[in-house]
Motif scaffolding. Sequence first.
Motif, PDB file in Angstrom:
ATOM      1  N   ILE A 142       0.816  -1.217   0.000  1.00 53.32           N
ATOM      2  CA  ILE A 142       0.000   0.000   0.000  1.00 53.32           C
ATOM      3  C   ILE A 142       0.849   1.266   0.000  1.00 53.32           C
ATOM      4  CG2 ILE A 142      -1.583   1.376   1.425  1.00 53.32           C
ATOM      5  CD1 ILE A 142      -2.976  -1.259   2.172  1.00 53.32           C
ATOM      6  N   ALA A 143       1.817   1.359   0.897  1.00 58.64           N
ATOM      7  CA  ALA A 143       2.639   2.569   0.996  1.00 58.64           C
ATOM      8  C   ALA A 143       3.391   2.833  -0.303  1.00 58.64           C
ATOM      9  CB  ALA A 143       3.611   2.451   2.168  1.00 58.64           C
ATOM     10  N   GLU A 144       3.967   1.790  -0.863  1.00 55.18           N
ATOM     11  CA  GLU A 144       4.739   1.941  -2.101  1.00 55.18           C
ATOM     12  C   GLU A 144       3.851   2.376  -3.262  1.00 55.18           C
ATOM     13  OE1 GLU A 144       7.311  -0.788  -5.261  1.00 55.18           O
ATOM     14  OE2 GLU A 144       6.664  -1.634  -3.349  1.00 55.18           O
ATOM     15  N   VAL A 145       2.686   1.752  -3.375  1.00 58.65           N
ATOM     16  CA  VAL A 145       1.774   2.095  -4.462  1.00 58.65           C
ATOM     17  C   VAL A 145       1.311   3.546  -4.335  1.00 58.65           C
ATOM     18  CG1 VAL A 145      -0.514   1.643  -5.438  1.00 58.65           C
ATOM     19  CG2 VAL A 145       1.007  -0.262  -4.883  1.00 58.65           C
ATOM     20  N   SER A 146       0.949   3.956  -3.118  1.00 55.22           N
ATOM     21  CA  SER A 146       0.463   5.327  -2.945  1.00 55.22           C
ATOM     22  C   SER A 146       1.555   6.354  -3.227  1.00 55.22           C
ATOM     23  CB  SER A 146      -0.098   5.526  -1.535  1.00 55.22           C
ATOM     24  OG  SER A 146       0.917   5.502  -0.554  1.00 55.22           O
ATOM     25  N   SER A 147       2.792   6.009  -2.914  1.00 56.52           N
ATOM     26  CA  SER A 147       3.911   6.922  -3.170  1.00 56.52           C
ATOM     27  C   SER A 147       4.214   7.034  -4.664  1.00 56.52           C
ATOM     28  CB  SER A 147       5.164   6.441  -2.439  1.00 56.52           C
ATOM     29  OG  SER A 147       4.979   6.477  -1.038  1.00 56.52           O
ATOM     30  N   SER A 148       3.904   5.991  -5.419  1.00 55.61           N
ATOM     31  CA  SER A 148       4.246   5.964  -6.841  1.00 55.61           C
ATOM     32  C   SER A 148       3.206   6.632  -7.727  1.00 55.61           C
ATOM     33  CB  SER A 148       4.437   4.513  -7.294  1.00 55.61           C
ATOM     34  OG  SER A 148       3.200   3.819  -7.289  1.00 55.61           O
ATOM     35  N   LEU A 149       2.088   7.063  -7.158  1.00 57.76           N
ATOM     36  CA  LEU A 149       1.043   7.676  -7.972  1.00 57.76           C
ATOM     37  C   LEU A 149       1.531   9.011  -8.527  1.00 57.76           C
ATOM     38  CD1 LEU A 149      -2.082   6.878  -5.776  1.00 57.76           C
ATOM     39  CD2 LEU A 149      -1.302   5.690  -7.833  1.00 57.76           C
ATOM     40  N   PRO A 150       1.323   9.277  -9.813  1.00 55.89           N
ATOM     41  CA  PRO A 150       1.911  10.453 -10.458  1.00 55.89           C
ATOM     42  C   PRO A 150       1.036  11.704 -10.402  1.00 55.89           C
ATOM     43  CG  PRO A 150       0.901   9.074 -12.114  1.00 55.89           C
ATOM     44  CD  PRO A 150       0.671   8.381 -10.790  1.00 55.89           C
ATOM     45  N   PHE A 151       0.266  11.863  -9.337  1.00 52.21           N
ATOM     46  CA  PHE A 151      -0.583  13.046  -9.209  1.00 52.21           C
ATOM     47  C   PHE A 151      -0.661  13.450  -7.735  1.00 52.21           C
ATOM     48  CE2 PHE A 151      -3.249   9.191  -9.753  1.00 52.21           C
ATOM     49  CZ  PHE A 151      -3.783   9.096  -8.483  1.00 52.21           C
ATOM     50  N   ILE A 174      -3.995  -1.527   8.148  1.00 51.94           N
ATOM     51  CA  ILE A 174      -3.041  -0.469   7.818  1.00 51.94           C
ATOM     52  C   ILE A 174      -3.636   0.899   8.156  1.00 51.94           C
ATOM     53  CG2 ILE A 174      -1.720   0.622   5.957  1.00 51.94           C
ATOM     54  CD1 ILE A 174      -0.736  -2.165   6.720  1.00 51.94           C
ATOM     55  N   PRO A 175      -2.937   1.720   8.939  1.00 49.00           N
ATOM     56  CA  PRO A 175      -3.479   3.044   9.281  1.00 49.00           C
ATOM     57  C   PRO A 175      -3.552   3.960   8.071  1.00 49.00           C
ATOM     58  CG  PRO A 175      -1.242   2.796  10.117  1.00 49.00           C
ATOM     59  CD  PRO A 175      -1.649   1.454   9.607  1.00 49.00           C
ATOM     60  N   LEU A 176      -4.444   4.923   8.146  1.00 50.33           N
ATOM     61  CA  LEU A 176      -4.593   5.911   7.073  1.00 50.33           C
ATOM     62  C   LEU A 176      -3.268   6.597   6.760  1.00 50.33           C
ATOM     63  CD1 LEU A 176      -7.417   8.521   6.720  1.00 50.33           C
ATOM     64  CD2 LEU A 176      -5.097   9.333   7.015  1.00 50.33           C
ATOM     65  N   GLU A 177      -2.462   6.814   7.802  1.00 46.49           N
ATOM     66  CA  GLU A 177      -1.205   7.547   7.640  1.00 46.49           C
ATOM     67  C   GLU A 177      -0.169   6.833   6.776  1.00 46.49           C
ATOM     68  OE1 GLU A 177      -3.490   9.120  10.877  1.00 46.49           O
ATOM     69  OE2 GLU A 177      -2.742   7.069  10.533  1.00 46.49           O
ATOM     70  N   GLU A 178      -0.392   5.537   6.479  1.00 50.68           N
ATOM     71  CA  GLU A 178       0.524   4.812   5.602  1.00 50.68           C
ATOM     72  C   GLU A 178       0.448   5.308   4.160  1.00 50.68           C
ATOM     73  OE1 GLU A 178       2.749   2.006   5.915  1.00 50.68           O
ATOM     74  OE2 GLU A 178       2.744   2.544   8.034  1.00 50.68           O
ATOM     75  N   LEU A 179      -0.667   5.941   3.812  1.00 49.17           N
ATOM     76  CA  LEU A 179      -0.811   6.502   2.481  1.00 49.17           C
ATOM     77  C   LEU A 179       0.041   7.761   2.353  1.00 49.17           C
ATOM     78  CD1 LEU A 179      -4.672   6.118   2.111  1.00 49.17           C
ATOM     79  CD2 LEU A 179      -2.950   4.842   0.827  1.00 49.17           C
ATOM     80  N   ASN A 180       0.593   7.985   1.172  1.00 47.74           N
ATOM     81  CA  ASN A 180       1.447   9.149   0.958  1.00 47.74           C
ATOM     82  C   ASN A 180       0.638  10.441   1.096  1.00 47.74           C
ATOM     83  OD1 ASN A 180       2.943  11.276  -0.668  1.00 47.74           O
ATOM     84  ND2 ASN A 180       4.410   9.584  -0.715  1.00 47.74           N
ATOM     85  N   PRO A 181       1.133  11.421   1.864  1.00 47.83           N
ATOM     86  CA  PRO A 181       0.372  12.646   2.135  1.00 47.83           C
ATOM     87  C   PRO A 181       0.296  13.627   0.966  1.00 47.83           C
ATOM     88  CG  PRO A 181       2.515  12.750   3.193  1.00 47.83           C
ATOM     89  CD  PRO A 181       2.387  11.358   2.643  1.00 47.83           C
ATOM     90  N   LYS A 182       0.905  13.286  -0.165  1.00 47.59           N
ATOM     91  CA  LYS A 182       0.787  14.200  -1.321  1.00 47.59           C
ATOM     92  C   LYS A 182      -0.646  14.218  -1.858  1.00 47.59           C
ATOM     93  CE  LYS A 182       2.257  10.743  -4.773  1.00 47.59           C
ATOM     94  NZ  LYS A 182       3.294  10.378  -5.757  1.00 47.59           N
ATOM     95  N   ASN A 183      -1.417  13.173  -1.522  1.00 51.43           N
ATOM     96  CA  ASN A 183      -2.827  13.126  -1.879  1.00 51.43           C
ATOM     97  C   ASN A 183      -3.695  13.149  -0.631  1.00 51.43           C
ATOM     98  OD1 ASN A 183      -3.171  12.829  -4.895  1.00 51.43           O
ATOM     99  ND2 ASN A 183      -1.681  11.191  -4.536  1.00 51.43           N
ATOM    100  N   ARG A 184      -4.983  13.454  -0.793  1.00 51.47           N
ATOM    101  CA  ARG A 184      -5.927  13.427   0.316  1.00 51.47           C
ATOM    102  C   ARG A 184      -6.218  11.961   0.634  1.00 51.47           C
ATOM    103  NH1 ARG A 184      -8.639  16.208  -3.470  1.00 51.47           N
ATOM    104  NH2 ARG A 184     -10.570  15.053  -3.085  1.00 51.47           N
ATOM    105  N   ARG A 185      -6.114  11.608   1.915  1.00 46.15           N
ATOM    106  CA  ARG A 185      -6.088  10.197   2.283  1.00 46.15           C
ATOM    107  C   ARG A 185      -7.392   9.728   2.925  1.00 46.15           C
ATOM    108  NH1 ARG A 185      -0.433  10.443   5.544  1.00 46.15           N
ATOM    109  NH2 ARG A 185      -1.568  12.178   6.499  1.00 46.15           N
ATOM    110  N   GLY A 186      -7.703   8.450   2.696  1.00 46.04           N
ATOM    111  CA  GLY A 186      -8.896   7.876   3.291  1.00 46.04           C
ATOM    112  C   GLY A 186      -8.831   6.363   3.323  1.00 46.04           C
TER     113      GLY A 186
END
Length: 254
Positions: free
Chosen positions: A70-79, A91-103
Amino acid sequence: MITATIIGSGNVAQHLIHAFKKSSGIQLSQVFSRQKESISHLVEDSKIITDRSQFLEADIYIIAVSDSAIAEVSSSLPFENRLVVHTSGSIPLEELNPKNRRGVFYPLQTFTKNKEIDFAAIPICLESEFDDDYIVLENVAEAIGSKHYLISSDQRKSLHVAAVFVNNFTNHLYQIGKEICAEHQLPFEILKPLIAETASKVQRLSPLEAQTGPAKRNDLNTIQTHLALLTDNTQKEIYKILTHSIQQSNVKKL
């Protein structure tokens, strides 16, 4: 209408694809998958992408991959600054990359490949950083007929542990029962009506009220007979631990 992109091609992803395609409130925009052939029977080729540069803008991007990815995929998103959610129970919400709005959009159910699921019977645990995004998550859940609950990351972690007990551990106990039956030349099918009734009973009663058996009655003679019959030491230890736990639960009740 909500536009949704699914990232992943496993069980959860495939069941969400089914649900979204049936919904009049969701337009399945794209599905990102490294294994195009695994979902080609579900989605038209024009909507399947394998290159991150092909992402179109959507209202929500749902990452339905293994927890470890999950963390790797969210970090690799190009937007950036788009709503990106995952479907994990642990997995906590915070594992998602903060460059996007997380949920989080977590369907609390065990998914089986090629077995159709009725999402109207599945609770969805929702979490978001922003109120406006939570409304989007609610709308997605309602569009596939699911009940939804506001569940924090800490609560969801506890809920996931509880789910392991009532689902994964219970299923393993079925396997032990099957092994005991096989050892004594008994068909496991004999136990299936009992399994069904036990699951049905807990819909009407609390687990404590529904509990029966020698541990509940403190029937020491039967308990000792069962332990003497068991030939596998691991099964004996599990029997002892569960018997003790049931006895302690009923002491607390008193």
